[in-house]
Motif scaffolding. Structure first.
Motif, mmCIF file in Angstrom:
data_model
loop_
_atom_site.group_PDB
_atom_site.id
_atom_site.type_symbol
_atom_site.label_atom_id
_atom_site.label_comp_id
_atom_site.label_asym_id
_atom_site.label_seq_id
_atom_site.Cartn_x
_atom_site.Cartn_y
_atom_site.Cartn_z
ATOM 1 N N THR A 42 0.788 -1.233 0.000
ATOM 2 C CA THR A 42 0.000 0.000 0.000
ATOM 3 C C THR A 42 0.820 1.282 0.000
ATOM 4 O O THR A 42 0.293 2.333 -0.362
ATOM 5 C CB THR A 42 -0.934 0.029 1.224
ATOM 6 O OG1 THR A 42 -0.147 -0.072 2.422
ATOM 7 C CG2 THR A 42 -1.928 -1.127 1.167
ATOM 8 N N HIS A 43 2.093 1.221 0.386
ATOM 9 C CA HIS A 43 2.879 2.450 0.523
ATOM 10 C C HIS A 43 4.326 2.250 0.080
ATOM 11 O O HIS A 43 4.837 1.128 0.072
ATOM 12 C CB HIS A 43 2.869 2.950 1.974
ATOM 13 C CG HIS A 43 1.559 3.481 2.433
ATOM 14 N ND1 HIS A 43 0.560 2.661 2.921
ATOM 15 C CD2 HIS A 43 1.063 4.746 2.463
ATOM 16 C CE1 HIS A 43 -0.492 3.403 3.232
ATOM 17 N NE2 HIS A 43 -0.214 4.668 2.986
ATOM 18 N N VAL A 45 8.107 4.266 0.966
ATOM 19 C CA VAL A 45 8.712 5.197 1.928
ATOM 20 C C VAL A 45 10.150 5.482 1.527
ATOM 21 O O VAL A 45 10.895 4.564 1.167
ATOM 22 C CB VAL A 45 8.657 4.622 3.361
ATOM 23 C CG1 VAL A 45 9.475 5.473 4.317
ATOM 24 C CG2 VAL A 45 7.224 4.519 3.836
ATOM 25 N N PRO A 142 1.969 0.943 -5.297
ATOM 26 C CA PRO A 142 3.231 1.663 -5.073
ATOM 27 C C PRO A 142 4.418 0.910 -5.650
ATOM 28 O O PRO A 142 4.413 -0.321 -5.745
ATOM 29 C CB PRO A 142 3.328 1.733 -3.542
ATOM 30 C CG PRO A 142 2.540 0.564 -3.060
ATOM 31 C CD PRO A 142 1.439 0.341 -4.054
ATOM 32 N N LYS A 184 1.788 1.660 6.905
ATOM 33 C CA LYS A 184 2.616 2.838 6.652
ATOM 34 C C LYS A 184 3.539 3.127 7.831
ATOM 35 O O LYS A 184 4.743 3.374 7.641
ATOM 36 C CB LYS A 184 1.732 4.058 6.374
ATOM 37 C CG LYS A 184 2.519 5.337 6.136
ATOM 38 C CD LYS A 184 1.611 6.505 5.790
ATOM 39 C CE LYS A 184 0.804 6.952 6.978
ATOM 40 N NZ LYS A 184 0.032 8.189 6.694
ATOM 41 N N VAL A 214 6.657 9.887 2.138
ATOM 42 C CA VAL A 214 5.705 8.774 2.106
ATOM 43 C C VAL A 214 4.697 8.993 0.990
ATOM 44 O O VAL A 214 4.187 10.103 0.802
ATOM 45 C CB VAL A 214 4.957 8.642 3.451
ATOM 46 C CG1 VAL A 214 3.995 7.454 3.408
ATOM 47 C CG2 VAL A 214 5.931 8.495 4.598
ATOM 48 N N GLY A 216 1.441 6.544 -1.148
ATOM 49 C CA GLY A 216 0.772 5.251 -1.178
ATOM 50 C C GLY A 216 -0.675 5.366 -1.580
ATOM 51 O O GLY A 216 -1.107 6.358 -2.177
ATOM 52 N N THR A 217 -1.426 4.334 -1.261
ATOM 53 C CA THR A 217 -2.854 4.287 -1.538
ATOM 54 C C THR A 217 -3.606 4.080 -0.233
ATOM 55 O O THR A 217 -3.075 3.517 0.720
ATOM 56 C CB THR A 217 -3.199 3.151 -2.515
ATOM 57 O OG1 THR A 217 -2.755 1.900 -1.952
ATOM 58 C CG2 THR A 217 -2.520 3.355 -3.854
ATOM 59 N N GLU A 228 -2.727 8.527 -2.080
ATOM 60 C CA GLU A 228 -2.356 9.520 -1.086
ATOM 61 C C GLU A 228 -1.191 10.326 -1.643
ATOM 62 O O GLU A 228 -0.156 9.770 -1.971
ATOM 63 C CB GLU A 228 -1.935 8.840 0.227
ATOM 64 C CG GLU A 228 -3.050 8.102 0.938
ATOM 65 C CD GLU A 228 -2.571 7.452 2.227
ATOM 66 O OE1 GLU A 228 -1.348 7.495 2.492
ATOM 67 O OE2 GLU A 228 -3.396 6.909 2.958
#
Length: 268
Positions: A42-43, A45, A142, A184, A214, A216-217, A228
């Protein structure tokens, strides 16, 4: 220093099939301060250690947003990075104006790779002395890409580049299985721990020398799957992230330093 006159330009191969100017550019990346990238379902970094050239100067920016869906961390010559980042911003803006949509992540990464590789084919030019970690989101989720001075780009699950980055890579390899399903906050903690591993024992991560990016979704709720926008945590914003990471560090995993002396500052 000359190696049989095969390192005078970036277009001549040595008898061993090497291009020494490219190798020298890769050494410039190793002289920069370390940056770390991680990606989950989802992310993505980006975590970076910033430097200041002297006590009277400000800290050099290491994590930079290119677009709402795209951010970059740099290691090496910041002036070379600025040229590539401006090119990426131009391509991103052109995509929005021409097609009305964000530029595909893999496309812009390939474009900077092509731009860098061209410098190894034209006499009178030199390779870019900078490495990039590119984090972004597209319709498939991502992604994290690494760019090196030779023009090669590749997608990564986790990566660390820059000086004293070997210990950070060791940490990433040791915890790789944990990243895919990490939240996250967990991903940020892993990134900060990996960054701490690359530092000497007498140094600490602070709000002045640490940057976190950061993207992501949204994982749940009505906006599930929505992007995001890239968010940069810098200065005081990093404080809560550092505290959360320090509170959850295992007592049996002290930070360790990579063997060797201090590297020369070139992030300027």
């Amino acid at each position: 220093m000359f190696r049989n006159n095969y390192d005078n330009d970036a277009v001549t191969f040595s008898p061993q099939g090497r291009i020494f100017q490219v190798e020298y550019a890769q050494e410039a990346v190793k002289q920069g301060s370390v940056v770390v990238g991680l990606v989950s379902k989802t992310h993505a970094v980006l975590v970076a250690l910033k430097r200041n050239a002297e006590e009277l100067s400000s800290y050099q920016k290491k994590v930079i947003g290119v677009d709402d869906h795209l951010g970059v961390a740099i290691a090496g010559l910041a002036s070379d990075a600025r040229v590539l980042l401006n090119f990426m911003k131009q391509q991103s803006l052109a995509s929005k104006m021409t097609y009305g949509r964000p530029i595909p992540l893999e496309r812009v990464v390939n474009q900077i790779g092509d731009r860098a590789q061209t410098n190894t084919q034209q006499y009178g030019k030199r390779p870019y002395g900078v490495g990039l970690l590119v984090a972004g989101v597209d319709e498939t989720g991502p992604h994290l890409f690494e760019f090196v001075p030779s023009g090669m780009t590749q997608e990564m699950l986790a990566c660390a580049i820059g000086g004293r980055s070997q210990m950070a890579r060791t940490y990433l390899e040791r915890h790789l299985d944990e990243f895919e399903n990490a939240t996250k906050d967990e991903l940020i903690k892993h990134g900060l721990r990996a960054l701490k591993e690359s530092m000497s024992q007498d140094k600490e991560l602070t709000v002045e020398n640490t940057s976190v990016g950061v993207i992501g979704t949204v994982a749940e709720g009505k906006r599930k799957g929505k992007v995001e926008s890239f968010k940069l945590y810098d200065g005081p914003d990093v404080g809560p992230l550092l505290e959360a990471s320090a509170d959850s560090v295992d007592a049996g995993e002290p930070a360790s330093a990579e063997a060797g002396g201090e590297s020369m500052d070139v992030d300027s």
